[in-house]
Scaffold this motif. Structure first.
Motif, PDB file in Angstrom:
ATOM      1  N   LEU A   1       3.985 -11.453 -16.251  1.00 23.19           N
ATOM      2  CA  LEU A   1       3.116 -11.065 -15.147  1.00 23.19           C
ATOM      3  C   LEU A   1       2.218  -9.925 -15.600  1.00 23.19           C
ATOM      4  CD1 LEU A   1       5.212 -12.766 -13.624  1.00 23.19           C
ATOM      5  CD2 LEU A   1       5.032 -11.158 -11.727  1.00 23.19           C
ATOM      6  N   CYS A   2       0.904 -10.163 -15.603  1.00 23.99           N
ATOM      7  CA  CYS A   2      -0.037  -9.133 -16.016  1.00 23.99           C
ATOM      8  C   CYS A   2      -0.060  -8.008 -14.975  1.00 23.99           C
ATOM      9  CB  CYS A   2      -1.438  -9.726 -16.179  1.00 23.99           C
ATOM     10  SG  CYS A   2      -1.522 -11.077 -17.388  1.00 23.99           S
ATOM     11  N   ASN A   3      -0.227  -6.781 -15.458  1.00 24.26           N
ATOM     12  CA  ASN A   3      -0.298  -5.601 -14.587  1.00 24.26           C
ATOM     13  C   ASN A   3       0.974  -5.401 -13.763  1.00 24.26           C
ATOM     14  OD1 ASN A   3      -2.970  -5.024 -15.412  1.00 24.26           O
ATOM     15  ND2 ASN A   3      -3.781  -6.466 -13.903  1.00 24.26           N
ATOM     16  N   TYR A   4       2.105  -5.929 -14.238  1.00 27.10           N
ATOM     17  CA  TYR A   4       3.356  -5.766 -13.487  1.00 27.10           C
ATOM     18  C   TYR A   4       3.707  -4.289 -13.332  1.00 27.10           C
ATOM     19  CZ  TYR A   4       8.293  -6.255 -12.204  1.00 27.10           C
ATOM     20  OH  TYR A   4       9.508  -6.170 -11.576  1.00 27.10           O
ATOM     21  N   GLU A   5       3.576  -3.528 -14.424  1.00 31.16           N
ATOM     22  CA  GLU A   5       3.943  -2.119 -14.379  1.00 31.16           C
ATOM     23  C   GLU A   5       2.999  -1.339 -13.466  1.00 31.16           C
ATOM     24  OE1 GLU A   5       6.341   0.894 -14.812  1.00 31.16           O
ATOM     25  OE2 GLU A   5       6.674  -1.044 -15.775  1.00 31.16           O
ATOM     26  N   ARG A   6       1.755  -1.763 -13.415  1.00 33.66           N
ATOM     27  CA  ARG A   6       0.779  -1.055 -12.582  1.00 33.66           C
ATOM     28  C   ARG A   6       1.122  -1.153 -11.100  1.00 33.66           C
ATOM     29  NH1 ARG A   6      -5.555  -2.929 -11.921  1.00 33.66           N
ATOM     30  NH2 ARG A   6      -6.083  -1.491 -10.224  1.00 33.66           N
ATOM     31  N   PHE A   7       1.597  -2.327 -10.663  1.00 31.16           N
ATOM     32  CA  PHE A   7       1.848  -2.532  -9.252  1.00 31.16           C
ATOM     33  C   PHE A   7       3.313  -2.359  -8.850  1.00 31.16           C
ATOM     34  CE2 PHE A   7      -2.057  -5.038  -9.936  1.00 31.16           C
ATOM     35  CZ  PHE A   7      -2.873  -4.378  -9.023  1.00 31.16           C
ATOM     36  N   GLN A   8       4.231  -2.326  -9.811  1.00 30.50           N
ATOM     37  CA  GLN A   8       5.657  -2.228  -9.475  1.00 30.50           C
ATOM     38  C   GLN A   8       6.269  -0.873  -9.800  1.00 30.50           C
ATOM     39  OE1 GLN A   8       7.329  -4.568  -7.758  1.00 30.50           O
ATOM     40  NE2 GLN A   8       5.370  -5.620  -7.661  1.00 30.50           N
ATOM     41  N   SER A   9       5.496   0.041 -10.375  1.00 33.33           N
ATOM     42  CA  SER A   9       6.033   1.364 -10.681  1.00 33.33           C
ATOM     43  C   SER A   9       5.951   2.253  -9.445  1.00 33.33           C
ATOM     44  CB  SER A   9       5.233   2.003 -11.821  1.00 33.33           C
ATOM     45  OG  SER A   9       5.649   3.339 -12.027  1.00 33.33           O
ATOM     46  N   PRO A  10       7.042   2.972  -9.079  1.00 33.97           N
ATOM     47  CA  PRO A  10       6.987   3.870  -7.910  1.00 33.97           C
ATOM     48  C   PRO A  10       5.926   4.941  -8.038  1.00 33.97           C
ATOM     49  CG  PRO A  10       9.266   3.502  -8.616  1.00 33.97           C
ATOM     50  CD  PRO A  10       8.381   2.913  -9.676  1.00 33.97           C
ATOM     51  N   ASP A  11       5.563   5.343  -9.280  1.00 30.57           N
ATOM     52  CA  ASP A  11       4.554   6.378  -9.457  1.00 30.57           C
ATOM     53  C   ASP A  11       3.199   5.941  -8.941  1.00 30.57           C
ATOM     54  OD1 ASP A  11       6.369   8.022 -10.574  1.00 30.57           O
ATOM     55  OD2 ASP A  11       5.854   7.550 -12.651  1.00 30.57           O
ATOM     56  N   GLN A  12       2.973   4.628  -8.900  1.00 34.60           N
ATOM     57  CA  GLN A  12       1.677   4.138  -8.474  1.00 34.60           C
ATOM     58  C   GLN A  12       1.584   3.992  -6.960  1.00 34.60           C
ATOM     59  OE1 GLN A  12      -0.611   3.961 -10.670  1.00 34.60           O
ATOM     60  NE2 GLN A  12       0.744   4.318 -12.397  1.00 34.60           N
ATOM     61  N   ALA A  13       2.713   4.017  -6.250  1.00 33.37           N
ATOM     62  CA  ALA A  13       2.705   3.807  -4.803  1.00 33.37           C
ATOM     63  C   ALA A  13       2.416   5.123  -4.090  1.00 33.37           C
ATOM     64  CB  ALA A  13       4.044   3.234  -4.345  1.00 33.37           C
TER      65      ALA A  13
END
Length: 293
Positions: free
Chosen positions: A100-112
């Motif tokens: 899944l592309c950009n998985y870390e971007r959308f699933q990391s708590p730091d990004q929320a």
């Protein structure tokens, strides 16, 4: 609308939902839910593979059954996601690894970091209640001491920082991630064709959809296996054996009467190795015989 929300794994198995085929949006949610949240090893059939964070090890046939779709519909949807750079796929020994592309971007708590708009009235109410409590405490203290107390500023007179959310607030920001995000998944390494390789059903289905007959597919699979088992050197190692099989079958379908293409190449090579002068002497001998007659 922006921001994030949490979904509990296994929500699809709730009995309140009717068992029916997935929509395309539900299929995308299925991929996000099934993706590994950390590196792990998974057994798929007789093969054990290592999947990184944001990857899924499965087969197109299993995905089609989970979604309630046909195999061809599931394959076309995955190809569309790959064309849109939403996923990446790699297939080896019959196992498909989906990244899944950009998985870390959308699933990391730091990004929320975005807070939903609906939380603003709740936070304002907490701030107002806190200021009201402070005023009441000031009045009670003045009565007990019998003296004057410092005036309490009206919260509505000037803007102030909102009070921190009380413990247990459902809208509080998630705690920061104590560990750095993992590195992006690495592409699969090239390897030789497995010694016990047999044609996977998914590969056979693909060749059938392209118009190859069952006998032709079986014959080409035997050639494919024998050729790559016998081949040596760096060229015998491939990162995507499924893609190698597809290219093999495309050449076979484009030249159905060419026979063994590798054998034909060897025959042409032997013909090219013959001495040129031997052909010339044969031509001279034929002219002499013709003159004597």
């Amino acid at each position: 609308m922006s921001g994030f929300y949490l979904m509990h794994r296994g929500w699809r198995s709730n009995p309140v939902f009717k068992d029916e085929p997935c929509s395309e949006r539900e299929a995308w949610l299925w991929l996000i839910e099934e993706a590994a949240y950390q590196q792990r090893r998974k057994r798929v059939g007789s093969t054990i593979v290592t999947v990184e964070r944001g990857q899924i090890a499965t087969s197109t046939r299993f995905i089609a059954e989970a979604w309630g779709w046909t195999h061809s519909k599931a394959r076309r949807f995955l190809e569309r996601l790959e064309n849109e750079a939403m996923i990446g796929t790699a297939t080896d020994t019959g196992v498909t690894v989906i990244t899944l592309c950009n998985y870390e971007r959308f699933q990391s708590p730091d990004q929320a970091t975005d807070t939903p708009t609906g939380t603003e009235p709740t936070q304002d109410r907490h701030s107002t209640d806190t200021n009201e409590n402070e005023r009441n405490k000031g009045k009670e203290g003045k009565k007990e001491r019998g003296g004057e107390s410092a005036p309490v500023a009206d919260a509505s007179a000037a803007p102030s920082e909102p009070a921190p959310s009380p413990a247990g607030d459902l809208f509080a920001d998630p705690p920061p991630n104590p560990t750095p995000p993992p590195a992006e998944p690495k592409p699969p390494k090239a390897s030789r064709l497995d010694a016990g390789w047999t044609l996977p059903d998914e590969w056979r289905d693909w060749a059938t959809e392209k118009g190859a007959s069952p006998d032709a597919i079986t014959r080409e699979a035997e050639k494919f296996r024998d050729y790559w088992h016998a081949k040596a050197g760096a060229d015998a190692r491939k990162a995507d054996w499924y893609a190698t099989w597809r290219n093999w079958m495309r050449r076979s379908l484009d030249n159905p009467r060419s026979g063994d293409r590798h054998g034909s190449h060897r025959q042409n090579d032997r013909a090219a190795d013959r001495p040129v002068h031997s052909n010339a002497w044969a031509a001279v001998a034929q002219r002499d015989i013709a003159g004597r007659a």
